[in-house]
Design a protein around this motif. Structure first.
Motif, PDB file in Angstrom:
ATOM      1  N   ALA A  79       0.824  -1.212   0.000  1.00 31.44           N
ATOM      2  CA  ALA A  79       0.000   0.000   0.000  1.00 31.44           C
ATOM      3  C   ALA A  79       0.856   1.259   0.000  1.00 31.44           C
ATOM      4  O   ALA A  79       0.430   2.303  -0.521  1.00 31.44           O
ATOM      5  CB  ALA A  79      -0.926   0.002   1.218  1.00 31.44           C
ATOM      6  N   LEU A  80       2.063   1.152   0.554  1.00 32.55           N
ATOM      7  CA  LEU A  80       2.950   2.308   0.632  1.00 32.55           C
ATOM      8  C   LEU A  80       3.911   2.405  -0.550  1.00 32.55           C
ATOM      9  O   LEU A  80       4.621   3.408  -0.673  1.00 32.55           O
ATOM     10  CB  LEU A  80       3.761   2.251   1.941  1.00 32.55           C
ATOM     11  CG  LEU A  80       2.943   2.316   3.244  1.00 32.55           C
ATOM     12  CD1 LEU A  80       3.862   2.101   4.440  1.00 32.55           C
ATOM     13  CD2 LEU A  80       2.195   3.636   3.355  1.00 32.55           C
ATOM     14  N   SER A  81       3.958   1.376  -1.394  1.00 34.94           N
ATOM     15  CA  SER A  81       4.893   1.373  -2.519  1.00 34.94           C
ATOM     16  C   SER A  81       4.542   2.470  -3.518  1.00 34.94           C
ATOM     17  O   SER A  81       3.370   2.657  -3.862  1.00 34.94           O
ATOM     18  CB  SER A  81       4.878   0.011  -3.214  1.00 34.94           C
ATOM     19  OG  SER A  81       5.300  -1.010  -2.340  1.00 34.94           O
ATOM     20  N   LYS A  82       5.575   3.170  -3.998  1.00 38.94           N
ATOM     21  CA  LYS A  82       5.358   4.272  -4.930  1.00 38.94           C
ATOM     22  C   LYS A  82       5.990   4.017  -6.299  1.00 38.94           C
ATOM     23  O   LYS A  82       5.978   4.892  -7.163  1.00 38.94           O
ATOM     24  CB  LYS A  82       5.915   5.569  -4.340  1.00 38.94           C
ATOM     25  CG  LYS A  82       5.194   6.000  -3.067  1.00 38.94           C
ATOM     26  CD  LYS A  82       5.726   7.327  -2.554  1.00 38.94           C
ATOM     27  CE  LYS A  82       4.984   7.773  -1.309  1.00 38.94           C
ATOM     28  NZ  LYS A  82       5.479   9.078  -0.793  1.00 38.94           N
ATOM     29  N   SER A  83       6.550   2.818  -6.488  1.00 42.01           N
ATOM     30  CA  SER A  83       7.149   2.485  -7.778  1.00 42.01           C
ATOM     31  C   SER A  83       6.955   1.003  -8.057  1.00 42.01           C
ATOM     32  O   SER A  83       6.740   0.200  -7.130  1.00 42.01           O
ATOM     33  CB  SER A  83       8.646   2.819  -7.796  1.00 42.01           C
ATOM     34  OG  SER A  83       9.364   1.955  -6.932  1.00 42.01           O
TER      35      SER A  83
ATOM     36  N   SER B 170       7.338  -4.698  -6.721  1.00 42.44           N
ATOM     37  CA  SER B 170       7.787  -6.025  -7.128  1.00 42.44           C
ATOM     38  C   SER B 170       8.718  -6.636  -6.087  1.00 42.44           C
ATOM     39  O   SER B 170       8.580  -7.814  -5.732  1.00 42.44           O
ATOM     40  CB  SER B 170       8.506  -5.948  -8.484  1.00 42.44           C
ATOM     41  OG  SER B 170       7.667  -5.394  -9.470  1.00 42.44           O
ATOM     42  N   ALA B 171       9.672  -5.842  -5.591  1.00 41.84           N
ATOM     43  CA  ALA B 171      10.628  -6.352  -4.616  1.00 41.84           C
ATOM     44  C   ALA B 171       9.921  -6.808  -3.339  1.00 41.84           C
ATOM     45  O   ALA B 171      10.246  -7.857  -2.768  1.00 41.84           O
ATOM     46  CB  ALA B 171      11.663  -5.275  -4.294  1.00 41.84           C
ATOM     47  N   THR B 172       8.928  -6.040  -2.894  1.00 43.20           N
ATOM     48  CA  THR B 172       8.177  -6.408  -1.691  1.00 43.20           C
ATOM     49  C   THR B 172       7.423  -7.710  -1.902  1.00 43.20           C
ATOM     50  O   THR B 172       7.467  -8.624  -1.070  1.00 43.20           O
ATOM     51  CB  THR B 172       7.184  -5.294  -1.320  1.00 43.20           C
ATOM     52  OG1 THR B 172       7.906  -4.089  -1.053  1.00 43.20           O
ATOM     53  CG2 THR B 172       6.362  -5.678  -0.101  1.00 43.20           C
TER      54      THR B 172
ATOM     55  N   ASP C  97      -9.399   4.575  -4.140  1.00 49.55           N
ATOM     56  CA  ASP C  97      -7.956   4.822  -4.146  1.00 49.55           C
ATOM     57  C   ASP C  97      -7.252   3.518  -4.502  1.00 49.55           C
ATOM     58  O   ASP C  97      -7.622   2.452  -3.982  1.00 49.55           O
ATOM     59  CB  ASP C  97      -7.488   5.303  -2.773  1.00 49.55           C
ATOM     60  CG  ASP C  97      -6.028   5.754  -2.795  1.00 49.55           C
ATOM     61  OD1 ASP C  97      -5.146   4.896  -2.964  1.00 49.55           O
ATOM     62  OD2 ASP C  97      -5.781   6.965  -2.640  1.00 49.55           O
ATOM     63  N   GLY C  98      -6.258   3.593  -5.360  1.00 49.71           N
ATOM     64  CA  GLY C  98      -5.568   2.390  -5.804  1.00 49.71           C
ATOM     65  C   GLY C  98      -4.857   1.641  -4.687  1.00 49.71           C
ATOM     66  O   GLY C  98      -4.621   0.432  -4.800  1.00 49.71           O
ATOM     67  N   ARG C  99      -4.521   2.331  -3.603  1.00 47.88           N
ATOM     68  CA  ARG C  99      -3.834   1.689  -2.489  1.00 47.88           C
ATOM     69  C   ARG C  99      -4.791   1.123  -1.446  1.00 47.88           C
ATOM     70  O   ARG C  99      -4.380   0.351  -0.573  1.00 47.88           O
ATOM     71  CB  ARG C  99      -2.897   2.693  -1.814  1.00 47.88           C
ATOM     72  CG  ARG C  99      -1.760   3.186  -2.698  1.00 47.88           C
ATOM     73  CD  ARG C  99      -0.996   4.308  -2.045  1.00 47.88           C
ATOM     74  NE  ARG C  99      -1.844   5.500  -1.877  1.00 47.88           N
ATOM     75  CZ  ARG C  99      -1.433   6.629  -1.318  1.00 47.88           C
ATOM     76  NH1 ARG C  99      -0.190   6.724  -0.872  1.00 47.88           N
ATOM     77  NH2 ARG C  99      -2.253   7.662  -1.202  1.00 47.88           N
TER      78      ARG C  99
END
Length: 253
Positions: free
Chosen positions: A57-61, A66-68, A126-128
């Motif tokens: 939810a906090l990812s901005k890229s 992907s890494a998470t 919201d997308g998150r």
């Protein structure tokens, strides 16, 4: 900032890597649960899932997302493996175990209907939001499990120390004595590859082909889940009842 083709390619790659990580980690989690018990491993996996959704939810890229997703595959309880093991631990072979598994997969089917529908409404806001709400749901589940989940596995079970070796021996014996099993595994692999390929890009395709938003995509995926429930609980049992001895033909259908 990627176009549709590049986004689909990137999405497919990180989903594939996540699947490989889960495939490698699942036997390790199962073996660990044989050592320390089912309960602590399930609690850890649930906590990891809660943390994963929160970070998503906090990812901005795309890279961070992907890494998470890939990293937390190391603690992913893939396909309900631990839950299935708990059912096998708690129920004797036969009708009671079959009923327990039936209830388990019925709940999964219901979630497959409700999840996308709720997620679609949240995505429209919201997308998150779907990831944030999923993280909260996992936290509630974790708290409930911590207070109510018993330990199903007993290290004193006769033959428990050899269960891993005996299961491996059974699989090897089955592959040697039943050549049709090899063909079945091959067909399942190819089928899973096809479903995985479609599943990794279906949302992008629906948006690009029909201009659907998150709400419409959620409704579509809920209908998929509903059809799975109908297939598993209505159509398939009737086919098996009236076509006894024809299970391979049903599988081909």
């Amino acid at each position: 900032g990627l176009d549709e083709a590049a986004t689909a390619a990137s999405l497919g790659k990180f989903i594939a890597v996540r699947s490989v990580v889960e495939f490698a980690a699942t036997p390790t989690l199962a073996f660990w649960s044989d050592r320390v018990g089912r309960r602590p491993v399930m609690l850890l996996c649930t906590f990891a899932l809660c943390l994963e959704f929160g970070l998503l939810a906090l990812s901005k890229s795309l890279l961070a997302f992907s890494a998470t997703h890939i990293a937390f595959g190391l603690l992913a309880n893939a396909n309900g493996a631990l839950e299935s093991t708990c059912i096998a631990d708690a129920t004797p072979p036969g009708a009671l175990r079959a009923v327990a598994f039936g209830r388990f997969f019925t709940v999964i089917g219901v979630v497959m209907v409700m999840g996308p529908a709720i997620g679609g409404h949240l995505a429209a806001i919201d997308g998150r939001a779907p990831f944030a709400v999923a993280s909260i749901c996992c936290m509630v589940s974790l708290l409930y499990m911590a207070s109510h989940l018993p330990e199903y596995y007993s290290k004193q079970d006769p033959g428990s120390s050899n269960s891993r070796a005996s299961a491996s021996s059974v699989v090897k014996h089955l592959l040697v004595t039943s050549p049709s099993t090899v063909w079945y595994i091959g067909a399942s692999v190819l089928s899973s590859m096809g479903m995985g390929t479609f599943g990794s890009v279906q949302v992008l395709w629906l948006r690009n082909a029909f201009g659907w938003d998150g709400l419409e995509v959620g409704r579509f995926m809920s209908m998929q889940g509903l059809l799975v429930i109908v297939s598993q609980s209505v159509i398939l049992p009737r086919l098996l009842k009236h076509l006894r001895g024809c299970e391979p033909m049903i599988a081909q259908m």
